[in-house]
Design an enzyme around this catalytic site. Sequence first.
Site, mmCIF file in Angstrom:
data_model
loop_
_atom_site.group_PDB
_atom_site.id
_atom_site.type_symbol
_atom_site.label_atom_id
_atom_site.label_comp_id
_atom_site.label_asym_id
_atom_site.label_seq_id
_atom_site.Cartn_x
_atom_site.Cartn_y
_atom_site.Cartn_z
ATOM 1 N N LYS A 164 0.868 -1.173 0.000
ATOM 2 C CA LYS A 164 0.000 0.000 0.000
ATOM 3 C C LYS A 164 0.908 1.227 0.000
ATOM 4 O O LYS A 164 1.909 1.272 0.750
ATOM 5 C CB LYS A 164 -0.911 0.003 1.226
ATOM 6 C CG LYS A 164 -1.952 -1.112 1.219
ATOM 7 C CD LYS A 164 -2.911 -0.983 0.059
ATOM 8 C CE LYS A 164 -4.057 -1.980 0.138
ATOM 9 N NZ LYS A 164 -4.812 -2.040 -1.121
ATOM 10 N N ASP A 193 0.034 -0.336 -4.654
ATOM 11 C CA ASP A 193 -1.367 0.072 -4.759
ATOM 12 C C ASP A 193 -1.576 1.388 -4.013
ATOM 13 O O ASP A 193 -1.522 1.430 -2.784
ATOM 14 C CB ASP A 193 -2.251 -1.032 -4.153
ATOM 15 C CG ASP A 193 -3.732 -0.750 -4.332
ATOM 16 O OD1 ASP A 193 -4.085 0.308 -4.901
ATOM 17 O OD2 ASP A 193 -4.544 -1.596 -3.907
ATOM 18 N N GLU A 218 -0.901 -0.147 -9.211
ATOM 19 C CA GLU A 218 -2.345 -0.402 -9.088
ATOM 20 C C GLU A 218 -3.091 0.860 -8.658
ATOM 21 O O GLU A 218 -2.715 1.508 -7.684
ATOM 22 C CB GLU A 218 -2.581 -1.536 -8.084
ATOM 23 C CG GLU A 218 -4.058 -1.902 -7.941
ATOM 24 C CD GLU A 218 -4.260 -3.188 -7.157
ATOM 25 O OE1 GLU A 218 -3.433 -4.113 -7.278
ATOM 26 O OE2 GLU A 218 -5.255 -3.269 -6.416
ATOM 27 N N ASP A 241 -8.389 -0.939 -10.188
ATOM 28 C CA ASP A 241 -9.161 -1.611 -9.148
ATOM 29 C C ASP A 241 -10.432 -0.786 -8.898
ATOM 30 O O ASP A 241 -11.468 -1.039 -9.506
ATOM 31 C CB ASP A 241 -8.300 -1.748 -7.882
ATOM 32 C CG ASP A 241 -8.986 -2.474 -6.744
ATOM 33 O OD1 ASP A 241 -10.216 -2.621 -6.781
ATOM 34 O OD2 ASP A 241 -8.312 -2.890 -5.785
ATOM 35 N N LYS A 265 -12.938 -6.643 -7.517
ATOM 36 C CA LYS A 265 -13.672 -6.896 -6.290
ATOM 37 C C LYS A 265 -15.029 -7.491 -6.674
ATOM 38 O O LYS A 265 -15.825 -6.845 -7.358
ATOM 39 C CB LYS A 265 -13.883 -5.601 -5.499
ATOM 40 C CG LYS A 265 -12.593 -4.886 -5.096
ATOM 41 C CD LYS A 265 -11.854 -5.638 -4.002
ATOM 42 C CE LYS A 265 -10.569 -4.951 -3.576
ATOM 43 N NZ LYS A 265 -9.476 -5.109 -4.557
ATOM 44 N N TRP A 320 -7.088 -12.102 -2.920
ATOM 45 C CA TRP A 320 -6.796 -11.459 -1.640
ATOM 46 C C TRP A 320 -7.997 -11.672 -0.733
ATOM 47 O O TRP A 320 -9.142 -11.402 -1.115
ATOM 48 C CB TRP A 320 -6.539 -9.952 -1.800
ATOM 49 C CG TRP A 320 -6.168 -9.329 -0.488
ATOM 50 C CD1 TRP A 320 -4.913 -9.190 0.014
ATOM 51 C CD2 TRP A 320 -7.067 -8.814 0.511
ATOM 52 N NE1 TRP A 320 -4.975 -8.609 1.265
ATOM 53 C CE2 TRP A 320 -6.277 -8.376 1.596
ATOM 54 C CE3 TRP A 320 -8.442 -8.680 0.603
ATOM 55 C CZ2 TRP A 320 -6.818 -7.800 2.753
ATOM 56 C CZ3 TRP A 320 -9.001 -8.126 1.763
ATOM 57 C CH2 TRP A 320 -8.191 -7.690 2.811
#
Length: 368
Positions: A164, A193, A218, A241, A265, A320
Amino acid sequence: MQISAINVYQYDMPILGKPYKMSNTVLDHFDSTIVEIITDKNVVGYGETCPVGPVYQPQHALGARAALEEMGPNLIGANPLQIQNVYHIMEGSLNGHNYAKAAIDMALWDICGKFYGARVCDLLGGAVRENIPSYYSIGICPVDEAVEIAREKQAEGYPRIQLKVGGRPLEEDIAVIRRVSEVLNPGIRLAADANRAWTTRDALMVSLACEKVQFVMEQPCNTYDEVCSIRKQVHHPIYLDENTENLGMVLKAIGDGTADGFGFKTTRLGGISVMRTVRDVCREMNKPMSCDDSWGGDIIAAACVHMGATVPPHLFEGAWLAAPYIEKNYDPENGINIVNGHIDVPKGPGLGITPDTSIWGAPAIELG
Ligand SMILES: [Mg+2]
Protein backbone atom coordinates in the site's frame (compact mmCIF):
# COMPACT_ATOMS: atom_id res chain seq x y z
CA MET A 1 -38.51 -23.61 -6.16
CA GLN A 2 -39.30 -20.21 -4.68
CA ILE A 3 -37.58 -17.72 -2.42
CA SER A 4 -39.73 -17.71 0.71
CA ALA A 5 -37.78 -15.40 3.02
CA ILE A 6 -34.64 -13.27 3.15
CA ASN A 7 -32.78 -12.44 6.35
CA VAL A 8 -30.11 -9.77 6.45
CA TYR A 9 -27.56 -9.85 9.27
CA GLN A 10 -25.13 -7.15 10.36
CA TYR A 11 -21.83 -8.24 11.83
CA ASP A 12 -19.03 -6.11 13.27
CA MET A 13 -15.74 -7.89 12.86
CA PRO A 14 -12.62 -6.61 14.60
CA ILE A 15 -9.33 -6.48 12.70
CA LEU A 16 -6.63 -8.52 14.43
CA GLY A 17 -3.47 -6.73 15.56
CA LYS A 18 -2.72 -3.16 14.55
CA PRO A 19 -5.29 -1.08 12.64
CA TYR A 20 -5.02 -1.49 8.87
CA LYS A 21 -3.74 1.64 7.15
CA MET A 22 -4.35 2.58 3.53
CA SER A 23 -3.68 5.88 1.78
CA ASN A 24 -7.11 7.26 2.59
CA THR A 25 -8.29 5.48 5.75
CA VAL A 26 -7.34 3.62 8.93
CA LEU A 27 -9.55 0.72 10.02
CA ASP A 28 -9.83 -1.26 13.24
CA HIS A 29 -13.00 -3.17 12.37
CA PHE A 30 -15.30 -3.72 9.46
CA ASP A 31 -19.04 -3.88 9.10
CA SER A 32 -20.21 -6.90 7.15
CA THR A 33 -23.69 -7.59 5.79
CA ILE A 34 -24.76 -11.19 5.34
CA VAL A 35 -27.78 -12.31 3.32
CA GLU A 36 -29.58 -15.58 4.06
CA ILE A 37 -32.02 -16.67 1.37
CA ILE A 38 -34.52 -19.30 2.48
CA THR A 39 -36.43 -21.34 -0.10
CA ASP A 40 -39.62 -23.37 0.03
CA LYS A 41 -37.53 -26.52 -0.61
CA ASN A 42 -35.46 -26.02 2.55
CA VAL A 43 -32.34 -25.11 0.61
CA VAL A 44 -30.69 -22.07 2.19
CA GLY A 45 -28.05 -19.90 0.51
CA TYR A 46 -25.68 -17.29 1.89
CA GLY A 47 -24.16 -14.15 0.41
CA GLU A 48 -22.13 -11.34 1.90
CA THR A 49 -21.00 -7.81 1.12
CA CYS A 50 -18.50 -5.82 3.12
CA PRO A 51 -17.26 -2.46 1.85
CA VAL A 52 -14.01 -1.71 3.66
CA GLY A 53 -15.21 1.37 5.54
CA PRO A 54 -17.08 4.28 3.96
CA VAL A 55 -14.21 6.03 2.12
CA TYR A 56 -12.38 3.27 0.20
CA GLN A 57 -15.05 3.44 -2.52
CA PRO A 58 -18.54 4.97 -2.75
CA GLN A 59 -20.08 1.72 -1.44
CA HIS A 60 -20.75 1.55 2.29
CA ALA A 61 -22.32 -0.86 4.78
CA LEU A 62 -25.43 1.17 5.60
CA GLY A 63 -26.04 1.61 1.88
CA ALA A 64 -25.87 -2.15 1.37
CA ARG A 65 -28.53 -2.84 3.97
CA ALA A 66 -30.80 -0.03 2.74
CA ALA A 67 -30.49 -1.37 -0.81
CA LEU A 68 -31.33 -4.91 0.31
CA GLU A 69 -34.38 -3.62 2.18
CA GLU A 70 -35.46 -1.79 -0.98
CA MET A 71 -35.05 -4.76 -3.36
CA GLY A 72 -35.73 -7.70 -1.05
CA PRO A 73 -39.57 -7.70 -0.98
CA ASN A 74 -39.68 -7.96 -4.80
CA LEU A 75 -37.60 -11.13 -4.71
CA ILE A 76 -39.97 -13.15 -2.55
CA GLY A 77 -41.61 -15.80 -4.73
CA ALA A 78 -38.91 -15.66 -7.43
CA ASN A 79 -37.17 -18.85 -8.58
CA PRO A 80 -33.66 -18.77 -7.06
CA LEU A 81 -32.35 -21.24 -9.66
CA GLN A 82 -32.95 -18.65 -12.39
CA ILE A 83 -30.19 -16.30 -11.33
CA GLN A 84 -30.39 -14.06 -14.38
CA ASN A 85 -34.12 -13.55 -13.95
CA VAL A 86 -33.67 -12.66 -10.28
CA TYR A 87 -30.94 -10.23 -11.32
CA HIS A 88 -33.43 -8.57 -13.69
CA ILE A 89 -35.88 -8.18 -10.80
CA MET A 90 -33.14 -6.53 -8.74
CA GLU A 91 -32.30 -4.16 -11.58
CA GLY A 92 -35.97 -3.30 -11.92
CA SER A 93 -36.14 -2.57 -8.19
CA LEU A 94 -33.07 -0.38 -7.72
CA ASN A 95 -30.63 1.45 -9.94
CA GLY A 96 -26.95 0.74 -9.22
CA HIS A 97 -25.81 -0.59 -5.83
CA ASN A 98 -24.09 -3.56 -7.42
CA TYR A 99 -22.42 -4.40 -4.11
CA ALA A 100 -25.81 -5.10 -2.52
CA LYS A 101 -27.02 -7.06 -5.54
CA ALA A 102 -23.81 -9.07 -5.27
CA ALA A 103 -24.82 -10.48 -1.87
CA ILE A 104 -28.12 -11.77 -3.31
CA ASP A 105 -26.34 -13.10 -6.41
CA MET A 106 -23.82 -14.96 -4.25
CA ALA A 107 -26.60 -16.58 -2.19
CA LEU A 108 -28.35 -17.69 -5.41
CA TRP A 109 -25.19 -19.40 -6.68
CA ASP A 110 -24.92 -21.09 -3.28
CA ILE A 111 -28.51 -22.32 -3.58
CA CYS A 112 -27.97 -23.55 -7.15
CA GLY A 113 -24.88 -25.48 -6.11
CA LYS A 114 -26.63 -27.08 -3.16
CA PHE A 115 -29.71 -27.94 -5.24
CA TYR A 116 -27.75 -29.50 -8.11
CA GLY A 117 -25.10 -31.08 -5.85
CA ALA A 118 -22.27 -29.11 -7.48
CA ARG A 119 -19.68 -26.65 -6.25
CA VAL A 120 -19.94 -23.06 -7.46
CA CYS A 121 -16.61 -23.46 -9.28
CA ASP A 122 -18.09 -26.45 -11.14
CA LEU A 123 -21.14 -24.41 -12.16
CA LEU A 124 -18.72 -21.74 -13.40
CA GLY A 125 -17.10 -24.15 -15.83
CA GLY A 126 -14.85 -26.12 -13.51
CA ALA A 127 -11.82 -25.54 -11.32
CA VAL A 128 -8.49 -25.66 -13.14
CA ARG A 129 -6.78 -26.37 -9.81
CA GLU A 130 -7.77 -27.19 -6.24
CA ASN A 131 -5.30 -24.90 -4.48
CA ILE A 132 -4.97 -21.30 -5.62
CA PRO A 133 -2.47 -18.53 -4.80
CA SER A 134 -3.29 -15.58 -2.61
CA TYR A 135 -1.22 -12.42 -2.27
CA TYR A 136 -0.22 -10.45 0.78
CA SER A 137 -1.00 -6.76 1.11
CA ILE A 138 1.31 -4.75 3.35
CA GLY A 139 -0.47 -1.72 4.82
CA ILE A 140 1.16 1.71 5.08
CA CYS A 141 3.97 1.39 7.62
CA PRO A 142 7.62 2.43 8.07
CA VAL A 143 9.87 1.19 5.24
CA ASP A 144 11.96 -1.13 7.46
CA GLU A 145 8.82 -2.77 8.78
CA ALA A 146 7.45 -3.30 5.27
CA VAL A 147 10.74 -4.94 4.23
CA GLU A 148 10.55 -7.33 7.21
CA ILE A 149 6.93 -8.25 6.48
CA ALA A 150 7.78 -8.85 2.81
CA ARG A 151 10.62 -11.20 3.78
CA GLU A 152 8.36 -13.06 6.18
CA LYS A 153 5.46 -13.43 3.74
CA GLN A 154 7.73 -14.54 0.92
CA ALA A 155 9.18 -17.20 3.23
CA GLU A 156 5.65 -18.28 4.16
CA GLY A 157 4.93 -19.02 0.48
CA TYR A 158 3.12 -15.98 -0.87
CA PRO A 159 3.91 -15.66 -4.59
CA ARG A 160 2.94 -11.99 -4.76
CA ILE A 161 3.34 -8.98 -2.48
CA GLN A 162 1.26 -5.83 -2.71
CA LEU A 163 2.47 -2.64 -1.05
CA LYS A 164 0.00 0.00 0.00
CA VAL A 165 1.38 3.42 -0.94
CA GLY A 166 0.12 7.00 -0.96
CA GLY A 167 -0.99 9.46 1.70
CA ARG A 168 2.57 10.19 2.87
CA PRO A 169 5.73 11.84 1.47
CA LEU A 170 6.45 10.46 -1.99
CA GLU A 171 10.06 9.68 -1.03
CA GLU A 172 8.76 7.03 1.39
CA ASP A 173 6.67 5.41 -1.34
CA ILE A 174 9.68 5.32 -3.66
CA ALA A 175 11.90 3.94 -0.88
CA VAL A 176 9.47 1.17 0.07
CA ILE A 177 9.06 0.01 -3.55
CA ARG A 178 12.84 -0.09 -4.09
CA ARG A 179 13.71 -1.69 -0.76
CA VAL A 180 11.04 -4.37 -0.85
CA SER A 181 11.87 -5.26 -4.48
CA GLU A 182 15.47 -5.91 -3.40
CA VAL A 183 14.49 -8.64 -0.93
CA LEU A 184 12.06 -10.50 -3.20
CA ASN A 185 13.25 -13.68 -4.88
CA PRO A 186 12.99 -13.97 -8.67
CA GLY A 187 9.45 -14.85 -9.65
CA ILE A 188 7.81 -13.19 -6.66
CA ARG A 189 5.59 -10.49 -8.12
CA LEU A 190 5.26 -6.99 -6.68
CA ALA A 191 2.45 -4.44 -6.91
CA ALA A 192 2.20 -0.91 -5.48
CA ASP A 193 -1.37 0.07 -4.76
CA ALA A 194 -2.00 3.77 -4.16
CA ASN A 195 -5.76 3.29 -3.72
CA ARG A 196 -6.41 6.45 -5.79
CA ALA A 197 -4.10 8.64 -3.69
CA TRP A 198 -1.41 9.79 -6.11
CA THR A 199 -1.69 12.83 -8.32
CA THR A 200 -0.69 12.24 -11.92
CA ARG A 201 2.54 14.05 -11.03
CA ASP A 202 3.22 11.58 -8.17
CA ALA A 203 2.60 8.54 -10.37
CA LEU A 204 4.94 9.84 -13.08
CA MET A 205 7.65 10.61 -10.52
CA VAL A 206 7.41 7.18 -8.88
CA SER A 207 7.54 5.42 -12.24
CA LEU A 208 10.63 7.40 -13.23
CA ALA A 209 12.36 6.98 -9.86
CA CYS A 210 11.70 3.20 -9.93
CA GLU A 211 12.30 2.74 -13.64
CA LYS A 212 14.37 -0.41 -13.20
CA VAL A 213 12.06 -1.99 -10.62
CA GLN A 214 9.58 -4.58 -11.86
CA PHE A 215 6.24 -3.79 -10.29
CA VAL A 216 2.63 -3.24 -11.24
CA MET A 217 1.14 0.16 -10.47
CA GLU A 218 -2.35 -0.40 -9.09
CA GLN A 219 -5.03 2.29 -9.12
CA PRO A 220 -2.51 5.15 -8.91
CA CYS A 221 -4.96 8.05 -9.26
CA ASN A 222 -8.50 8.83 -8.27
CA THR A 223 -10.31 8.97 -11.59
CA TYR A 224 -10.20 6.93 -14.76
CA ASP A 225 -9.44 10.10 -16.77
CA GLU A 226 -6.39 10.84 -14.62
CA VAL A 227 -5.07 7.32 -15.18
CA CYS A 228 -5.69 7.64 -18.93
CA SER A 229 -3.78 10.92 -19.04
CA ILE A 230 -0.54 9.37 -17.73
CA ARG A 231 -0.86 5.91 -19.28
CA LYS A 232 1.56 6.46 -22.14
CA GLN A 233 4.21 8.14 -19.97
CA VAL A 234 4.32 5.54 -17.18
CA HIS A 235 7.03 2.88 -17.46
CA HIS A 236 5.05 0.28 -15.55
CA PRO A 237 1.99 -1.86 -16.16
CA ILE A 238 -1.14 -0.24 -14.73
CA TYR A 239 -3.90 -2.24 -13.09
CA LEU A 240 -7.27 -0.75 -12.29
CA ASP A 241 -9.16 -1.61 -9.15
CA GLU A 242 -11.51 1.03 -7.69
CA ASN A 243 -12.37 2.45 -11.14
CA THR A 244 -13.88 -0.87 -12.26
CA GLU A 245 -17.36 -0.17 -10.96
CA ASN A 246 -19.13 -2.35 -13.50
CA LEU A 247 -18.66 -4.50 -16.58
CA GLY A 248 -18.92 -1.47 -18.88
CA MET A 249 -15.89 0.16 -17.24
CA VAL A 250 -13.88 -3.04 -17.62
CA LEU A 251 -14.69 -3.18 -21.34
CA LYS A 252 -13.84 0.51 -21.74
CA ALA A 253 -10.52 0.19 -19.89
CA ILE A 254 -9.49 -2.70 -22.13
CA GLY A 255 -10.74 -1.01 -25.29
CA ASP A 256 -8.94 2.26 -24.45
CA GLY A 257 -5.72 0.39 -23.68
CA THR A 258 -5.68 1.94 -20.19
CA ALA A 259 -5.51 -1.24 -18.11
CA ASP A 260 -2.85 -3.95 -18.33
CA GLY A 261 -4.71 -5.95 -15.73
CA PHE A 262 -7.21 -5.70 -12.92
CA GLY A 263 -7.71 -6.02 -9.21
CA PHE A 264 -11.33 -7.10 -9.23
CA LYS A 265 -13.67 -6.90 -6.29
CA THR A 266 -16.45 -9.46 -6.62
CA THR A 267 -19.07 -7.40 -4.79
CA ARG A 268 -18.25 -4.04 -6.36
CA LEU A 269 -18.80 -5.51 -9.82
CA GLY A 270 -22.12 -7.09 -8.86
CA GLY A 271 -21.34 -10.60 -7.72
CA ILE A 272 -20.35 -13.97 -9.12
CA SER A 273 -22.50 -13.56 -12.26
CA VAL A 274 -20.68 -10.38 -13.37
CA MET A 275 -17.30 -11.78 -12.34
CA ARG A 276 -17.94 -14.76 -14.61
CA THR A 277 -18.33 -12.38 -17.55
CA VAL A 278 -15.25 -10.28 -16.75
CA ARG A 279 -13.26 -13.49 -16.28
CA ASP A 280 -14.20 -14.54 -19.80
CA VAL A 281 -13.46 -11.08 -21.21
CA CYS A 282 -10.03 -11.07 -19.54
CA ARG A 283 -9.28 -14.54 -20.87
CA GLU A 284 -10.23 -13.45 -24.38
CA MET A 285 -8.22 -10.22 -24.16
CA ASN A 286 -5.25 -11.71 -22.25
CA LYS A 287 -5.54 -9.48 -19.19
CA PRO A 288 -4.33 -10.67 -15.79
CA MET A 289 -6.81 -10.34 -12.95
CA SER A 290 -7.29 -11.02 -9.29
CA CYS A 291 -10.46 -12.26 -7.59
CA ASP A 292 -10.61 -10.25 -4.40
CA ASP A 293 -13.05 -8.60 -2.21
CA SER A 294 -13.02 -5.61 0.02
CA TRP A 295 -12.92 -7.60 3.27
CA GLY A 296 -15.70 -9.81 4.63
CA GLY A 297 -15.76 -13.31 6.10
CA ASP A 298 -15.93 -16.90 4.86
CA ILE A 299 -18.84 -16.37 2.47
CA ILE A 300 -17.18 -13.67 0.39
CA ALA A 301 -13.89 -15.52 0.66
CA ALA A 302 -15.47 -18.69 -0.72
CA ALA A 303 -17.00 -16.77 -3.64
CA CYS A 304 -13.57 -15.32 -4.53
CA VAL A 305 -11.86 -18.71 -4.26
CA HIS A 306 -14.42 -20.56 -6.39
CA MET A 307 -14.08 -17.94 -9.11
CA GLY A 308 -10.30 -17.76 -8.80
CA ALA A 309 -10.06 -21.53 -9.24
CA THR A 310 -11.61 -21.20 -12.71
CA VAL A 311 -9.22 -18.49 -14.00
CA PRO A 312 -6.40 -19.71 -16.28
CA PRO A 313 -3.32 -19.79 -13.98
CA HIS A 314 -1.16 -17.59 -16.26
CA LEU A 315 -3.73 -14.81 -15.98
CA PHE A 316 -4.44 -15.18 -12.27
CA GLU A 317 -2.89 -12.66 -9.87
CA GLY A 318 -4.34 -14.31 -6.80
CA ALA A 319 -7.24 -13.99 -4.39
CA TRP A 320 -6.80 -11.46 -1.64
CA LEU A 321 -8.81 -12.42 1.42
CA ALA A 322 -9.31 -10.76 4.77
CA ALA A 323 -8.67 -14.13 6.46
CA PRO A 324 -5.26 -13.23 7.99
CA TYR A 325 -6.86 -10.25 9.75
CA ILE A 326 -9.97 -12.00 11.07
CA GLU A 327 -10.34 -13.66 14.45
CA LYS A 328 -12.58 -16.57 13.53
CA ASN A 329 -14.34 -18.33 10.69
CA TYR A 330 -18.11 -18.32 10.18
CA ASP A 331 -17.71 -22.03 9.47
CA PRO A 332 -15.41 -23.53 12.10
CA GLU A 333 -14.94 -26.76 10.08
CA ASN A 334 -14.73 -25.70 6.45
CA GLY A 335 -13.89 -22.02 6.75
CA ILE A 336 -11.53 -20.46 4.21
CA ASN A 337 -7.96 -20.01 5.39
CA ILE A 338 -4.67 -19.14 3.74
CA VAL A 339 -1.91 -21.71 4.26
CA ASN A 340 1.58 -21.02 2.89
CA GLY A 341 0.20 -18.18 0.78
CA HIS A 342 -2.33 -20.47 -0.90
CA ILE A 343 -5.98 -21.42 -0.43
CA ASP A 344 -7.77 -24.75 -0.86
CA VAL A 345 -10.92 -24.65 -2.96
CA PRO A 346 -13.89 -25.70 -0.77
CA LYS A 347 -15.17 -29.24 -1.29
CA GLY A 348 -18.85 -28.98 -0.35
CA PRO A 349 -21.71 -28.13 -2.72
CA GLY A 350 -22.54 -24.49 -3.41
CA LEU A 351 -20.03 -22.16 -1.79
CA GLY A 352 -19.06 -25.03 0.53
CA ILE A 353 -19.58 -22.95 3.67
CA THR A 354 -21.95 -23.92 6.49
CA PRO A 355 -21.94 -20.85 8.70
CA ASP A 356 -22.67 -20.83 12.40
CA THR A 357 -25.40 -18.20 12.11
CA SER A 358 -25.46 -17.62 15.88
CA ILE A 359 -22.23 -15.60 15.43
CA TRP A 360 -24.23 -12.83 13.74
CA GLY A 361 -27.05 -12.56 16.34
CA ALA A 362 -30.62 -11.80 15.28
CA PRO A 363 -31.29 -10.58 11.72
CA ALA A 364 -31.20 -6.81 11.25
CA ILE A 365 -33.81 -7.09 8.48
CA GLU A 366 -36.38 -9.89 7.94
CA LEU A 367 -38.27 -10.07 4.66
CA GLY A 368 -40.97 -12.49 3.52
MG1 LIG B 1 -6.35 -2.45 -4.90
